[in-house]
Structures are given as C-alpha cells and as structure tokens.
Design a protein around this motif. Structure first.
Motif, PDB file in Angstrom:
ATOM      1  N   MET A 171       7.380   5.687  -4.530  1.00 13.12           N
ATOM      2  CA  MET A 171       7.719   5.935  -5.731  1.00 13.12           C
ATOM      3  C   MET A 171       7.366   7.485  -5.900  1.00 13.12           C
ATOM      4  SD  MET A 171       6.271   2.473  -7.955  1.00 13.12           S
ATOM      5  CE  MET A 171       4.612   2.742  -7.356  1.00 13.12           C
ATOM      6  N   PRO A 172       7.913   8.011  -6.969  1.00 10.14           N
ATOM      7  CA  PRO A 172       7.761   9.534  -7.418  1.00 10.14           C
ATOM      8  C   PRO A 172       6.222   9.918  -7.770  1.00 10.14           C
ATOM      9  CG  PRO A 172       9.879   8.761  -8.286  1.00 10.14           C
ATOM     10  CD  PRO A 172       9.169   7.665  -7.711  1.00 10.14           C
ATOM     11  N   PHE A 215       0.990  -1.261  -0.082  1.00 13.15           N
ATOM     12  CA  PHE A 215      -0.019   0.082  -0.217  1.00 13.15           C
ATOM     13  C   PHE A 215       0.746   1.249   0.137  1.00 13.15           C
ATOM     14  CE2 PHE A 215      -3.062   3.404   1.664  1.00 13.15           C
ATOM     15  CZ  PHE A 215      -4.003   2.995   0.901  1.00 13.15           C
ATOM     16  N   VAL A 216       1.928   1.120   0.630  1.00 13.67           N
ATOM     17  CA  VAL A 216       2.809   2.249   0.702  1.00 13.67           C
ATOM     18  C   VAL A 216       3.740   2.636  -0.545  1.00 13.67           C
ATOM     19  CG1 VAL A 216       2.817   2.529   3.062  1.00 13.67           C
ATOM     20  CG2 VAL A 216       4.733   1.348   1.944  1.00 13.67           C
ATOM     21  N   PHE A 217       3.637   1.583  -1.438  1.00 12.50           N
ATOM     22  CA  PHE A 217       4.589   1.799  -2.647  1.00 12.50           C
ATOM     23  C   PHE A 217       4.221   3.106  -3.610  1.00 12.50           C
ATOM     24  CE2 PHE A 217       6.639  -2.184  -4.264  1.00 12.50           C
ATOM     25  CZ  PHE A 217       7.000  -2.530  -2.923  1.00 12.50           C
ATOM     26  N   ALA A 273       0.628  -0.277  -8.098  1.00 10.28           N
ATOM     27  CA  ALA A 273       1.833  -0.143  -7.521  1.00 10.28           C
ATOM     28  C   ALA A 273       2.714  -1.222  -8.334  1.00 10.28           C
ATOM     29  CB  ALA A 273       1.720  -0.761  -5.910  1.00 10.28           C
ATOM     30  N   ILE A 274       2.290  -2.158  -8.703  1.00  4.34           N
ATOM     31  CA  ILE A 274       3.231  -3.087  -9.363  1.00  4.34           C
ATOM     32  C   ILE A 274       3.193  -3.063 -11.082  1.00  4.34           C
ATOM     33  CG2 ILE A 274       3.656  -5.353  -9.916  1.00  4.34           C
ATOM     34  CD1 ILE A 274       2.911  -5.743  -7.103  1.00  4.34           C
ATOM     35  N   ILE A 322      12.549   4.749  -9.797  1.00  2.71           N
ATOM     36  CA  ILE A 322      12.117   3.766  -9.018  1.00  2.71           C
ATOM     37  C   ILE A 322      12.747   2.671  -8.589  1.00  2.71           C
ATOM     38  CG2 ILE A 322       9.811   2.337  -8.775  1.00  2.71           C
ATOM     39  CD1 ILE A 322       8.805   4.372 -11.111  1.00  2.71           C
ATOM     40  N   VAL A 323      13.448   1.816  -9.375  1.00  2.00           N
ATOM     41  CA  VAL A 323      14.158   0.844  -9.129  1.00  2.00           C
ATOM     42  C   VAL A 323      15.381   1.030  -7.693  1.00  2.00           C
ATOM     43  CG1 VAL A 323      15.680  -1.184  -9.969  1.00  2.00           C
ATOM     44  CG2 VAL A 323      13.638  -0.539 -11.156  1.00  2.00           C
ATOM     45  N   LEU A 324      16.025   2.287  -8.290  1.00  2.00           N
ATOM     46  CA  LEU A 324      17.007   2.846  -7.367  1.00  2.00           C
ATOM     47  C   LEU A 324      16.510   2.984  -5.908  1.00  2.00           C
ATOM     48  CD1 LEU A 324      19.423   5.175  -9.334  1.00  2.00           C
ATOM     49  CD2 LEU A 324      19.947   3.089  -8.090  1.00  2.00           C
ATOM     50  N   VAL A 325      15.230   3.651  -5.826  1.00  2.00           N
ATOM     51  CA  VAL A 325      14.591   4.101  -4.529  1.00  2.00           C
ATOM     52  C   VAL A 325      14.192   3.017  -3.784  1.00  2.00           C
ATOM     53  CG1 VAL A 325      12.686   5.357  -3.647  1.00  2.00           C
ATOM     54  CG2 VAL A 325      13.860   6.476  -5.479  1.00  2.00           C
ATOM     55  N   LEU A 326      13.545   1.737  -4.639  1.00  2.00           N
ATOM     56  CA  LEU A 326      12.992   0.622  -3.831  1.00  2.00           C
ATOM     57  C   LEU A 326      14.238  -0.174  -3.362  1.00  2.00           C
ATOM     58  CD1 LEU A 326      10.054  -0.135  -6.237  1.00  2.00           C
ATOM     59  CD2 LEU A 326       9.859   0.655  -3.872  1.00  2.00           C
TER      60      LEU A 326
END
Length: 601
Positions: free
Chosen positions: A134-135, A128-130, A341-342, A576-580
């Motif tokens: 993400m930006p 839920f927090v994705f 989210a996905i 996004i991948v970097l942040v996650l």
C-alpha cells in the motif's frame, strides 16, 4: 606494422560487438549516463543559477551565476537554522528511528516465522507485507483519522476518541513520533524479507551444535545468528534510512499541521515559491546522502570477502518452542497486523461516507462523495462523487497508462540489463552499468524529480508533458527491474544457452523461447514492481505534474490540502484496492508478485 595493428583492433571491436551482451552493455551505459549523470550535473548548475522568480530578490538576470543560494541557505543565521539545519536534523532523526523500528519489528517477525513454532504463519507472512504494498501515506492517513481530536490539528474528532473518549496529545498525533512510527511500519517488510530470507536459508548446523553444547538461546542469538544476518541488517538499515529520508507524503500528513519540517517538505515549498535555487541545494544534499549510503554499504561488505560460516546445509531446523507464550504471542501479532493492514481500509471507507467529518452517527452517512451529484459534492469542490466525475476517470486513466509505460520500459530494460550483466559478470563495463542502473534508487524521489524539473524548464515541450513523467518513472524504477533481471540470470546455468548457440539458434529466439519462459515469474516481477510503485508514487511526480497531466496520487494530495477529507479518503481507497487487485490477479495468473516474503509453514 600500423596496418596490422589497425586490422587487429578492428577485428577485436568486431568480435566484441558480435556478443549481444556487450552491445546491450554499451547501449545502456550511454543511456544511463545521459539519464542520471548529466541531469545530476545540471542540478549542480541550477544551485548557482538565478531563476525567473528570483530576479527581483537577487537583482541579476535569469541564468546568471551566483553563490547567493548557498550563502543564504547555509550561512544565513536564523534563516539557515529554520530552513535547512533544523529540517536536516528532523530528517535524520526520523530516518534513524524509522530504521530501528523497521529492523526490530520486521526482524522479530522474520525470526518468529523461520525459527519458532509460531501459529498462523501463512496468514502473518501474507498480511505482513501489506503496509509496503500500500502507499506510504496509507498509514499516515489512518493515523490521522484514528487519533485526531479536538485538541490538535483541525479540531475534528477521530475514531479512537469517539470510541474511548481519550484525546491523545499533540506529539503523539503529529510530528516526529508518528512520522517515524508510520515509516518504520511501512518499511518493516524490507527487514522481514531480507532477514527472513537469510534465516530461512541459513545453515542450522552451528545453532544445533551450540544447543548440544548447552549454550543459552541468548548466547546463540548473540554469537551465531546475529553475525550471520549482519549483512541483511545493515542493508535493511541503509535501505530504510535512504527511503525515510526521501519520504514526502508522510511528513505532509503528519508533520505539516504542527510545522514539522523535513528536507522534502521544505524543498517542495521552496521549489513552488521564490527560492528555487535553495530548493535545488536541498535536493543535492539529499543525493549526497544517498551516495554516502551506497559507499558505506560497499565499504562494509568489502571488509569481509565472505559471510559464509560453513559449507553444506543442515536439513533439520530446530524450531524454538515458545511454550505458553505461543498462543498469546500469535494472537497479539495477528491483531497488530490486522490493525495496521486491514483496519486502515475500513477507516478510509468510513471516512469517505461522512457528511461532516468527526460525526459518526448513522444520520451523517452519505454516498454523495462516491456516486452523488448533490449539494455536499458541490460544497466540497466537485461537481459529482468520484465515481461520477469525468475528471477523476481522466486522472485514473492517466495513472494507469503512465504505470503501464513505466513498467514496460523499466521491465524490458531490466531483462536486457540482467542478461548482459549475467553474461559479462566481473567485467568493468558490467560493473559500471550495474551501478548506474542501481543509482536512481539511491536518489530521493523528490530530489530526482527536481533534477528532471531543471531539465524540463529548459526544454519547453518537456515541461508538463506525459513524456517527462514516463521518462523519470522508467529511470527511477529501473533498479527494481534490473535487480530482478540480474537475479533471474544468475540462477540460470550457462549450459542452457550454450546448447542453443551450438545449434545456431539466433539470440532473439534464445531469449524468447528459452531464457524468458524459464524465468517467467521472476521477469514478470520486474514488470509488476515498477507498475505498482508508479501507481502509488507521489514524491517523484509532485514537482512535475500540471493540471493537464495529474495522476491519482497528486489529486489525493490536492483534496487533502484543501480539506476535502472525504474525497481524499475515497481516492486513497481506490488506489489501494487497485494495487491489491492488480498484484493479486498477476500473482494468480503468472506466479509473479511483490509480496514474496519468507513464507510460512
């Protein structure tokens, strides 16, 4: 007599500054006043000043004072309607609708997680927090990729139309509706975390007593649950409203194609055109909204000295049995969260490998935009794919080092401020510093950038420098770190440090050996929040970056403005991948994370 008074005053001052907390408060009071209040005064002056690009229009020398900007923007007839009042109305409507969506969606999920027998709670709580991690423009780009069609925008077929053959109307794809929905979904984790935290820790005795007395579930919600969570509801509404008002990327992606103007997009246009003075007025207007929101919040919470309903806490929480709706409701929620989210990540990857946008046949797939050096890359303004481009890697390095500097400065300052406020809680100086540290959060990001732009233009070595980006980022993200520091210190008992003071342990050793290790995870969150926020920031840096100091987010915006959608989607996926990955790595290594929701059984 005078000598005695002077000696007493000197002793009082000496005793005052022997307390490390007092020294920290004085230092940060001076720094924050210089970094927030002075720039605000400078901004007000800019609204009356003639700027270089305005000399011929106003026919006055640069730096001269004039009320022209105010008269033109606020009392210019149709011009004022199109450039101020209509964008203002659009902004307020967008912020209100987004706040309602965030509270309804986030609050509903929080209630289901904490007060019902919903299935898949851990997965739902995690995913839920994705949208917030993400930006903000992630969902905006996804919305465009998914729903665009040949009837709107650039006439490119989107995924939804390619799969179903249905072309959504323009109001659904661009304008007020998608901007409000995307921002509401992006900020719904605010409601989930704030409301869910209260529901999870709330004394259940009142609800259980009402159940015993045969009160209906609707009456329990209306008379007991809602009044208890009302502070969280108001805080969420104000936070989302302030954040949505300052949104820039979402209205650019979903508003620009149909000329749906809001204050941030109109301000950006004016600041980069011949109307800088009017742009500064819009920035000042947005700041006034932020100050008003803070005052409203304090007025509301000040009306009631306490929201406590009962002392003690029930150890038993009676979960609502969803009965036959449990499985379908759980499934619908899981599917919806996966969709927002996905699925966006999948669409970004897909859109980044299409040679021609809108053609989803296998023969149209290519990796040139990632690793190629072929004609498709050259035709889209790049000498190579993003993984092969030296310019992209330089920009990535700039984003990483900027984020590290901002997180170190803001995180360290947050720990010190949190320590000092915790030790001197209730004093006027601690209250002033606490408010000053939180004040940058209430300033819309682009308006805050405009403030520092007004200063940088007067100091040549600052304009376009890495230092000005690091300075504004550190100040803007200080509220995250300071709140984390304050919360950490309020959880610690004073006896822990007092025992060390008695045996003569120096302050630095007390901090490094006792306080920091005990609250390591919370303090690290104070570093992680600024780092991730900086990595995905656009509005704050949009007015300050130059070709020499650009970051990934501004590069992404440039690609999309030029219509290079493949590169834009590839850069977005990279961010996004970097942040996650960073959030996941730090969480596994230290326990610190920004996605600490209310959990799930």
């Amino acid at each position: 007599m005078g000598a005695v008074m002077s000696k007493k005053a000197a002793n009082h001052i000496k005793t005052f500054f022997q307390n490390p907390a007092n020294v920290i408060l004085v230092v940060f009071f001076a720094l924050l006043a210089a970094l927030t209040l002075y720039p605000l005064l400078s901004l007000v002056l800019e609204t009356y000043s003639v700027h270089p690009m305005e000399m011929q229009l106003i026919r006055k020398p640069t730096g001269a004072l004039t009320p022209y900007h105010w008269k033109r923007l606020l009392a210019g007839g149709e011009y004022s309607v199109n450039n101020f009042y209509r964008p203002l109305l659009n902004t307020v409507l967008m912020a209100i609708i987004a706040s309602i969506i965030a509270i309804f969606f986030g609050g509903l999920v929080a209630w289901l997680i904490t007060r019902s027998n919903l299935k898949y709670k851990k997965f739902i709580s995690f995913v839920f927090v994705f949208p917030y991690i993400m930006p903000s423009w992630t969902l905006a780009m996804f919305w465009t990729n998914f729903f665009r069609n040949t009837n709107v925008g650039m006439g490119i077929t989107g995924i939804f139309t390619a799969l179903t053959g249905i072309a959504m109307p323009e109001w659904f794809v661009y304008g007020l509706f998608p901007c409000s929905v995307v921002l509401g979904l992006h900020y719904s984790p605010f409601a989930y975390i704030l409301i869910g935290g209260i529901l999870r820790n709330m004394d259940a005795n009142l609800e259980e007593a009402a159940t015993i007395l045969k009160a209906s579930r609707a009456k329990i919600m209306r008379k007991i649950t809602l009044p208890i969570v009302m502070p969280a509801l108001l805080s969420t509404f104000l936070l989302v409203f302030a954040s949505a008002m300052s949104a820039y990327a979402v209205p650019v992606f979903l508003g620009s194609p149909v000329r749906f103007w809001v204050l941030t997009t109109k301000m950006y246009t004016m600041m980069n055109g011949n109307f800088q003075g009017q742009g500064y007025i819009i920035a000042f207007t947005m700041i006034l909204f932020g100050i008003g929101i803070l005052g409203l919040n304090q007025w509301f919470t000040g009306r009631r000295k306490s929201f406590t309903t009962i002392t003690g806490k029930s150890s038993q929480i009676s979960l609502v049995n969803l009965r036959g709706a449990r499985t379908p409701l759980s499934a619908v929620l899981v599917i919806l969260l996966c969709f927002i989210a996905i699925v966006p990540l999948i669409t970004f990857a897909l859109e980044s490998v299409l040679l021609l946008p809108g053609d989803y046949s296998l023969k149209n797939f290519t990796l040139d935009f990632w690793i190629g050096r072929g004609e498709s890359a050259l035709e889209n303004g790049m000498d190579a794919g993003i993984l092969m481009s030296a310019d992209v890697w330089r920009t990535l390095w700039n984003s990483l080092r900027l984020s590290v500097v901002c997180s170190v400065v803001a995180g360290t300052s947050g720990i010190l401020i949190g320590y000092a406020i915790g030790k001197r809680r209730g004093s006027k100086l601690a209250t002033f510093v606490n408010n000053l540290a939180f004040f940058p959060y209430l300033m819309p990001s682009m308006a805050f950038g405009a403030i520092y732009l007004s200063i940088a233009t007067k100091i040549p070595f600052l304009y376009g420098s890495f230092f000005i980006l690091a300075l504004i980022g550190s100040v803007k993200y200080l509220p995250f770190a300071s709140r984390s520091g304050v919360n950490a210190m309020l959880q610690l008992s004073n006896e822990i440090e007092e025992a060390a003071v008695i045996v003569g342990v120096p302050w630095i050793k007390r901090m490094s050996r006792i306080i920091v290790p005990i609250q390591k995870a919370t303090f690290l969150s104070g570093f992680l929040l600024p780092f991730i926020s900086c990595m995905r920031e656009l509005s704050l840096f949009a007015l300050l970056v130059t070709p020499q100091n650009k970051v990934l987010t501004t590069m992404l915006m440039q690609f999309n403005e030029k219509g290079y959608t493949q590169y834009g989607n590839a850069i977005n996926l990279m961010i996004i991948v970097l942040v996650l990955l960073i959030n996941f790595t730090v969480n596994k290594a230290t326990g610190a994370s920004i996605d600490k929701g209310v959990g799930g059984a």
